[in-house]
Design an enzyme around this catalytic site. Structure first.
Site, PDB file in Angstrom:
ATOM      1  N   HIS A  82       0.822  -1.112  -0.085  1.00  0.00           N
ATOM      2  CA  HIS A  82       0.076  -0.065   0.010  1.00  0.00           C
ATOM      3  C   HIS A  82       0.891   1.255  -0.166  1.00  0.00           C
ATOM      4  CE1 HIS A  82      -3.371   2.712   0.881  1.00  0.00           C
ATOM      5  NE2 HIS A  82      -2.670   3.162   1.802  1.00  0.00           N
ATOM      6  N   ASP A 161     -15.249   2.522   8.100  1.00  0.00           N
ATOM      7  CA  ASP A 161     -14.142   3.417   7.865  1.00  0.00           C
ATOM      8  C   ASP A 161     -14.908   4.275   6.961  1.00  0.00           C
ATOM      9  OD1 ASP A 161     -11.392   4.273   7.498  1.00  0.00           O
ATOM     10  OD2 ASP A 161     -11.628   3.696   5.370  1.00  0.00           O
ATOM     11  N   ARG A 168     -14.851  12.610   9.658  1.00  0.00           N
ATOM     12  CA  ARG A 168     -13.505  13.164   9.722  1.00  0.00           C
ATOM     13  C   ARG A 168     -13.399  14.520   8.933  1.00  0.00           C
ATOM     14  NH1 ARG A 168      -9.700   8.539   9.043  1.00  0.00           N
ATOM     15  NH2 ARG A 168      -8.102  10.191   9.365  1.00  0.00           N
ATOM     16  N   SER A 183      -7.551   3.223   9.786  1.00  0.00           N
ATOM     17  CA  SER A 183      -8.272   3.594   8.475  1.00  0.00           C
ATOM     18  C   SER A 183      -7.338   2.734   7.434  1.00  0.00           C
ATOM     19  CB  SER A 183      -8.533   4.808   8.215  1.00  0.00           C
ATOM     20  OG  SER A 183      -8.897   5.272   6.903  1.00  0.00           O
ATOM     21  N   LYS A 187      -8.703  -1.474   5.728  1.00  0.00           N
ATOM     22  CA  LYS A 187      -9.011  -1.734   4.393  1.00  0.00           C
ATOM     23  C   LYS A 187      -8.129  -2.635   3.725  1.00  0.00           C
ATOM     24  CE  LYS A 187      -8.858   2.876   3.633  1.00  0.00           C
ATOM     25  NZ  LYS A 187      -9.305   4.121   3.794  1.00  0.00           N
TER      26      LYS A 187
HETATM   27  N1  URA Z   1      -6.212   7.806   3.759  1.00  0.00           N
HETATM   28  C1  URA Z   1      -6.991   6.718   4.384  1.00  0.00           C
HETATM   29  O1  URA Z   1      -7.350   5.537   3.742  1.00  0.00           O
HETATM   30  N2  URA Z   1      -7.445   6.950   5.591  1.00  0.00           N
HETATM   31  C2  URA Z   1      -7.397   8.139   6.109  1.00  0.00           C
HETATM   32  O2  URA Z   1      -7.569   8.434   7.389  1.00  0.00           O
HETATM   33  C3  URA Z   1      -6.408   8.914   5.670  1.00  0.00           C
HETATM   34  C4  URA Z   1      -5.861   8.548   4.546  1.00  0.00           C
END
Ligand code: URA
Ligand code: CA
Length: 432
Positions: A82, A161, A168, A183, A187
Site C-alpha cells: 500500500h 471506515d 472526519r 483506516s 482496508k
Molecule cells: N487515507 C485513508 O485511507 N484513511 C485516512 O484516514 C487517511 C488517508
C-alpha cells in the site's frame, strides 16, 4: 454501555477497552450512534490519542463492520503493498509482475485515482482491452495459475471506515495518527492480506508533509499489523519530486515496461527493489532482504519479470503486444517542450503542483465524475540534481489540446533552477 460515557472517558485521556471500541463502531455503522456523538469521539481521539491496543482494536472492529475478501483458496502468503499516494508512482505496475515472477502470489484489489495522484486501475486500462472486472472466482483462479491478478474494488468492505472518514473530513479530525493508521490498515486487512508492505511518502506531493508525521504513521501501521497477526513492514520514501519520469496513464505503462526490461529510472527502480524485497521476504523467500533484492534484480535482467507482465496483461484481456510495441499504447496528439530559462542545477520539482499540471491535461480526475484521457501527461527530462543549460527541455507535455500555456506556466513556476541543489534522499527509513 452509553456512548456519552465513552466520549467522556476518552476526553479525559483514558483508554477504551476492546468491548467499548466494538460497541462504538457497531453502533456507528448501524446508525444507532449518531454522527454528532461520533464526531465528538473523533475529536476526543484527535486530542487524546490511542494506545497500541486501542488502535489494533479499532482496526479490527472496522474490518468486522463489513464484508471481507477470503483469499484462503490461494496457495502461499498473500502479500499486499500500500502506498499513501504520490505523483507518477508507477511502483505497483512494476512490482505486481516482478514479485509474482518469484512465485509470490499477488492478489491485488485496486482503485481508480482521484485528484493529482493516479490510480493503478486507470493506468492498467491504458492497455487496450485490459479489464479489472473479474468475478471473485476468476480472480482467485488467475492468482493460482499466474501468481498475479488485479481486480477492481467490489463488495461492502469496511463500511465503518467509509462513514468515519466522511465524518472526519468535515469535522477537522482527518489528521490523527491513530485514525489514519487504523483506516488504512482496516482496508488492507479486509481485502485479504496476510502480510503488508507500506510505502509512506513524505514531501510536497504526499499526504504526510513532515518527516516526523510520516515516521509516526509508518510505525503506527507496522505496530497495528503485527498486533493483529499480519506481518507488516514499511518504507518511508521521498515524494517531494515525482517518482520516475512519467506522469500519466499510458506514459506510466511505458515507464513500467522500460523498468521491467531492466532500464527504468534510477529512483523508480530503487524504490521497487526496496519494497519488492520486503514483499518477497515476508512471503518467506530468501533468507534476508539483501538476498530477496538480488533475486528481484536477477528477474529484471533475465526477462522473467517482463514475461510475467505479458502473461498478466494477456490473461486479463489486454493486448500484450503493446509490451514489445509501446507505440500501440494511446498516444497524445501534441508534444510541447518546456524549456529551461537559465543555466544551472535543478533544485526543486514540486510534486503536487506537477501532479495538478498533469491533471489539468486530463491525466487525472478533478472530481469523481471526470473522464480521464489515458494518453496525456508529462515526461520529466530532468530531475533534482541534474544540470541544465538555458533552452534545454525540462519536461515534455503530451496533450490532446493545442494550447497548453496554462500547464506550461504551472510547470515553470514549480521547477526551480539554482546554482546548486541539495541531493534528495529517496529512502528515508526502512521499518521492519
Ligand atoms: N487515507 C485513508 O485511507 N484513511 C485516512 O484516514 C487517511 C488517508
Ligand atoms: Ca512515474
Amino acid at each position: 454501555m452509553r456512548i456519552v460515557d465513552l466520549i467522556a472517558k476518552k476526553q479525559h485521556g483514558k483508554s477504551l477497552t476492546t468491548e467499548e471500541i466494538n460497541f462504538m463502531i457497531e453502533g456507528f455503522t448501524t446508525g444507532e450512534i449518531p454522527d454528532y456523538q461520533m464526531s465528538a469521539m473523533a475529536m476526543a481521539i484527535y486530542f487524546q490519542g490511542m494506545n497500541d491496543h486501542e488502535r489494533s482494536d479499532l482496526t479490527m472492529s472496522m474490518v468486522n463492520s463489513g464484508e471481507t475478501i477470503d483469499l484462503s483458496a490461494i496457495h502461499g502468503v498473500k502479500v499486499d503493498k500500500h502506498s499513501t499516494g504520490g505523483v507518477g508512482d508507477t511502483t505497483t505496475i512494476v512490482l505486481a509482475p516482478l514479485v509474482a515472477s518469484l512465485g509470490v502470489p499477488i492478489a491485488k484489489m485496486s482503485g481508480r485515482g482521484l485528484g493529482h495522484t493516479g490510480g493503478t486501475i486507470d493506468k492498467l486500462e491504458a492497455i487496450p482491452g485490459f479489464t479489472v472486472e473479474l468475478t471473485q472466482e476468476k480472480f482467485i483462479d488467475l492468482v493460482n495459475k499466474n501468481k498475479v491478478a488485479v481486480v477492481g474494488q467490489s463488495g461492502n468492505l469496511t463500511p465503518a471506515d467509509k462513514k468515519l472518514y466522511a465524518l472526519r473530513d468535515v469535522t477537522g479530525t482527518v489528521e490523527s495518527i491513530p485514525l489514519i493508521a487504523s483506516s488504512i490498515m482496516s482496508k488492507k486487512i479486509a481485502a485479504g492480506a496476510d502480510a503488508i508492505v507500506l510505502d509512506v511518502k513524505i514531501g510536497a506531493g504526499a499526504f504526510m508533509k513532515t518527516e516526523e508525521d510520516a515516521r509516526q504513521l509508518a510505525h503506527a501501521m507496522v505496530k497495528i499489523g503485527n498486533l493483529v497477526g499480519r506481518q507488516t513492514m514499511a518504507v518511508i520514501s521521498d515524494m517531494s519530486q515525482p517518482l520516475g519520469n512519467a506522469i500519466g496513464n499510458a506514459l506510466e505503462i511505458k515507464e513500467a515496461i522500460d523498468t521491467l526490461e531492466g532500464h527504468g529510472p534510477e529512483d523508480l527502480v530503487d524504490l521497487c527493489l526496496t519494497l519488492g524485497s520486503q514483499m518477497v521476504h515476508l512471503a518467506g523467500i530468501g533468507s534476508n532482504l539483501a538476498e530477496a533484492r538480488l533475486l528481484l534484480e536477477e528477474n529484471l535482467n533475465n526477462g522473467k519479470a517482463l514475461e510475467k507482465f505479458k502473461e498478466f496483461v494477456a490473461s486479463q484481456g489486454g493486448d500484450a503486444s503493446v509490451i514489445d510495441h509501446p507505440e500501440r499504447l494511446p498516444q497524445a496528439a501534441y508534444q510541447t517542450e518546456v524549456l529551461a530559462s537559465r543555466d544551472g542545477v535543478l533544485s526543486q520539482i514540486n510534486a503536487d503542483e506537477i501532479g495538478i499540471a498533469a491533471m489539468m491535461l486530463g491525466a487525472g480526475r478533478a472530481n469523481k465524475e471526470s473522464v480521464i484521457d489515458l494518453a496525456v501527461g508529462l515526461m520529466l527530462r530532468k530531475k533534482v540534481g541534474d544540470t541544465v543549460k538555458k533552452g534545454e527541455s525540462l519536461v515534455t507535455i503530451h496533450s490532446n489540446q493545442l494550447d497548453v500555456t496554462a500547464v506550461e506556466n504551472k510547470i515553470q513556476e514549480n521547477i526551480m533552477i539554482s546554482e546548486k541543489a541539495e541531493p534528495i534522499q529517496l529512502i528515508h527509513e526502512v521499518i521492519l
